[in-house]
Scaffold this motif. Structure first.
Motif, PDB file in Angstrom:
ATOM      1  N   ILE A 173       0.835  -1.207   0.000  1.00 39.94           N
ATOM      2  CA  ILE A 173       0.000   0.000   0.000  1.00 39.94           C
ATOM      3  C   ILE A 173       0.869   1.256   0.000  1.00 39.94           C
ATOM      4  N   LEU A 174       2.075   1.196   0.591  1.00 43.02           N
ATOM      5  CA  LEU A 174       2.967   2.349   0.515  1.00 43.02           C
ATOM      6  C   LEU A 174       3.469   2.560  -0.909  1.00 43.02           C
ATOM      7  N   GLU A 175       3.573   1.483  -1.669  1.00 46.19           N
ATOM      8  CA  GLU A 175       3.894   1.630  -3.097  1.00 46.19           C
ATOM      9  C   GLU A 175       2.802   2.431  -3.800  1.00 46.19           C
ATOM     10  N   SER A 176       1.555   2.173  -3.448  1.00 49.62           N
ATOM     11  CA  SER A 176       0.443   2.919  -4.042  1.00 49.62           C
ATOM     12  C   SER A 176       0.499   4.385  -3.620  1.00 49.62           C
ATOM     13  N   TYR A 177       0.868   4.644  -2.375  1.00 48.66           N
ATOM     14  CA  TYR A 177       0.965   6.029  -1.900  1.00 48.66           C
ATOM     15  C   TYR A 177       2.094   6.775  -2.609  1.00 48.66           C
ATOM     16  N   LYS A 188      -7.338  -1.979   7.754  1.00 45.81           N
ATOM     17  CA  LYS A 188      -7.564  -0.559   8.025  1.00 45.81           C
ATOM     18  C   LYS A 188      -6.325   0.264   7.670  1.00 45.81           C
ATOM     19  N   LEU A 189      -5.501  -0.256   6.745  1.00 47.61           N
ATOM     20  CA  LEU A 189      -4.234   0.390   6.412  1.00 47.61           C
ATOM     21  C   LEU A 189      -4.443   1.792   5.865  1.00 47.61           C
ATOM     22  N   GLU A 190      -5.324   1.925   4.877  1.00 47.62           N
ATOM     23  CA  GLU A 190      -5.522   3.230   4.258  1.00 47.62           C
ATOM     24  C   GLU A 190      -6.097   4.229   5.254  1.00 47.62           C
ATOM     25  N   GLN A 191      -7.046   3.791   6.052  1.00 44.61           N
ATOM     26  CA  GLN A 191      -7.643   4.665   7.060  1.00 44.61           C
ATOM     27  C   GLN A 191      -6.567   5.221   7.991  1.00 44.61           C
ATOM     28  N   ALA A 192      -5.677   4.355   8.468  1.00 41.69           N
ATOM     29  CA  ALA A 192      -4.667   4.763   9.430  1.00 41.69           C
ATOM     30  C   ALA A 192      -3.614   5.670   8.801  1.00 41.69           C
ATOM     31  N   ILE A 193      -3.126   5.317   7.615  1.00 44.36           N
ATOM     32  CA  ILE A 193      -2.043   6.085   6.999  1.00 44.36           C
ATOM     33  C   ILE A 193      -2.539   7.444   6.523  1.00 44.36           C
ATOM     34  N   THR A 194      -3.707   7.491   5.904  1.00 44.67           N
ATOM     35  CA  THR A 194      -4.247   8.778   5.458  1.00 44.67           C
ATOM     36  C   THR A 194      -4.523   9.696   6.640  1.00 44.67           C
TER      37      THR A 194
END
Length: 526
Positions: free
Chosen positions: A85-89, A164-170
């Motif tokens: 998911i950090l690759e996507s970010y 909940k990765l996106e929720q937490a990182i955003t």
């Protein structure tokens, strides 16, 4: 005549070299094109690595470097998902700088970060296992920590996991871009609980939690002999269980602070008179104007499954969450999943015509005692409890102050009143026994200070960022370090080796066919 000089151009070696050179040039061009127009396809069934519109808008506004430090080991089952998911970010924002630190392999670097940012090591401290820092976001002097349990939600009963990765990182990115740290002020001067007290009834764990989440905790002298303090810098004012009755000027300061758009957290801690009744805190009149009525009664729980074996029976118990944004992490589909610790809480009521909502309640069998001091006599306990009013009691209330008298405030004033100090004390927040209390504390802070307007953003805590939830799926895959090593062997050794052997076999078959053709040709010529 002219064909001879060009005969070399038709040789197999020259044509092969030209083909290889052309392939290299083509691959270089393709890599340049891909780097300029980076594109990834998310083939996961739940779209785990597809970023929502909220996240894309957040990344578009980032204009300074943000260091994303992942503090997860290689054997952690969440690590591969975090990398993806950090690759996507990073594909959407060039300002994000991810780096991975393994707490087991990079102990010196991890220890330095742990000391600098006061991190909890959930991997090594079983008491704080649920609170271990998994990701640390840094931007200048600002930082935001993401706990390990903020990345995924496990449902042990259903055997499922919800990412909940996106929720937490955003949420972390939105919080770390703030230019200033938010300040939580604690009133002093009426024997309130102290943030420097590390005893069971102290608030040092609460202070530590605030500081780990980019807050500054500050005590403000508001006693009768102190000058009127400047509260304009306080994003939240906490009144933590005053044991001495406050004066009228103190209540006037609270109302003035609220009219300026201030946020208030009032933690009641009932004290008793020599006659055994509940002493007045002096806050009752001000709290009525803020939407909450405080009753002079202490609640003792009588439902055995909620009672803890401490002190007088029913003195310490677990309260049930009511539907609200603050308590949504405590319940699933309206059913309480986690409960909140209470000890001798005062009974509360929603004031007439107030825009307030109950947050916590007792069971329907709880007893409200007007003279709790008499319960110290074991011979009178049963009799007093039997004749007491038994019904569901409200133990915490959240109030939003609307109407003409509050219309001049720069933002809607909010107030949370809790009938007991217990959920915020070290005894409740240290260790993993009272997870419901920790979730309640986090939700309370999120709701109270989670809507500052910074630029065009409505700055909020993690729960306030409206990232669509990913669907839950069965927790059947557990990638350990051994399994990842086995996958690496397949990818780097077995599969290339099999391709090499297949190529060698084909080459040997072709050579054998060529030799056979040559022998046949010699036989025909002879």
């Amino acid at each position: 005549m002219n064909a001879a000089p060009f005969r070399w151009a038709r040789s197999a070696r020259v044509m092969s070299a030209l083909g290889i050179f052309s392939a290299v040039v083509l691959m270089v061009c393709v890599n340049v094109l891909v780097r300029r127009h980076y594109l990834r396809w998310d083939v996961s069934g739940a779209g785990l690595y597809s970023l929502s519109q909220v996240t894309l808008e957040t990344l578009q506004r980032v204009d300074e470097p943000i260091e994303v430090t992942v503090l997860l080991g290689q054997s952690d089952p969440v690590t591969p998902s975090v990398k993806q998911i950090l690759e996507s970010y990073t594909a959407q924002c060039r300002w994000l700088r991810p780096r991975f630190i393994d707490p087991d392999r990079d102990q010196a670097e991890y220890g330095a970060l742990q000391a600098k940012y006061n991190l909890v090591d959930g991997a090594r401290d079983e008491q704080h296992a649920d609170d271990g820092t998994a990701i640390l976001l840094l931007k200048g002097v600002n930082f935001w920590r993401i706990a390990a349990d903020d990345l995924v939600a496990y449902n042990e009963q259903q055997g499922s996991v919800q990412p909940k990765l996106e929720q937490a990182i955003t949420s972390g990115i939105r919080n770390v871009v703030q230019q200033t740290r938010r300040t939580v002020c604690f009133s002093q001067g009426h024997q309130e609980a102290s943030v420097d007290n590390g005893a069971e009834d102290g608030l040092s764990a609460f202070r530590t939690s605030l500081e780990r989440n980019n807050f500054t905790a500050q005590e403000v002298e508001m006693g009768p002999l102190a000058q009127a303090p400047d509260l304009s810098h306080c994003d939240l004012l906490v009144i933590a269980g005053p044991r001495v009755g406050v004066e009228a000027s103190f209540g006037a300061r609270l109302l003035q602070y609220a009219k300026g758009g201030g946020r208030l957290l009032v933690l009641m801690q009932p004290t008793l008179t020599p006659e055994g009744t509940v002493a007045s805190s002096g806050l009752e009149g001000s709290l009525v104007k803020l939407g909450v009525e405080v009753e002079s009664r202490v609640v003792f729980e009588q439902t055995s499954e909620f009672i803890l074996p401490v002190g007088i029976p029913g003195e310490m118990f677990l309260a049930t969450p009511k539907p609200h944004a603050i308590t949504r992490a405590l319940a699933n589909d309206g059913q309480a999943r986690l409960r909140v610790l209470m000890q001798m809480p005062q009974s509360l009521q929603v004031a007439t015509s107030a825009n307030a909502t109950p947050l916590l309640s007792s069971s329907e069998r709880a007893a409200a005692i007007a003279e709790p001091g008499r319960l110290s006599d074991p011979n009178l306990q049963r009799q007093i409890i039997e004749i007491a009013d038994k019904s569901e009691k409200v133990l915490a209330i959240a109030s939003e102050l609307t109407g003409a008298q509050w219309s001049s405030a720069p933002r809607v004033p909010r107030v949370v009143v809790v009938g007991s100090l217990a959920p915020f004390t070290d005894a409740s927040l240290r260790g993993g026994a009272f997870e419901g209390s920790r979730r309640f504390v986090d939700g309370t802070i999120d709701w109270l200070v989670g809507d500052w307007l910074v630029g065009d953003w409505l700055m909020g805590a993690p729960a306030m960022v409206n990232v669509p939830e990913k669907p839950a799926h069965e927790a059947v895959l557990n990638l350990t370090e051994a399994s990842l090593s086995e996958v690496s062997r397949y990818v780097l050794v077995y599969m290339p080796g099999a391709a090499f052997l297949l190529g060698a076999l084909i080459l040997m078959m072709r050579r054998a066919g060529e030799q056979s053709s040559r022998h046949k040709g010699k036989g025909l010529h002879s």
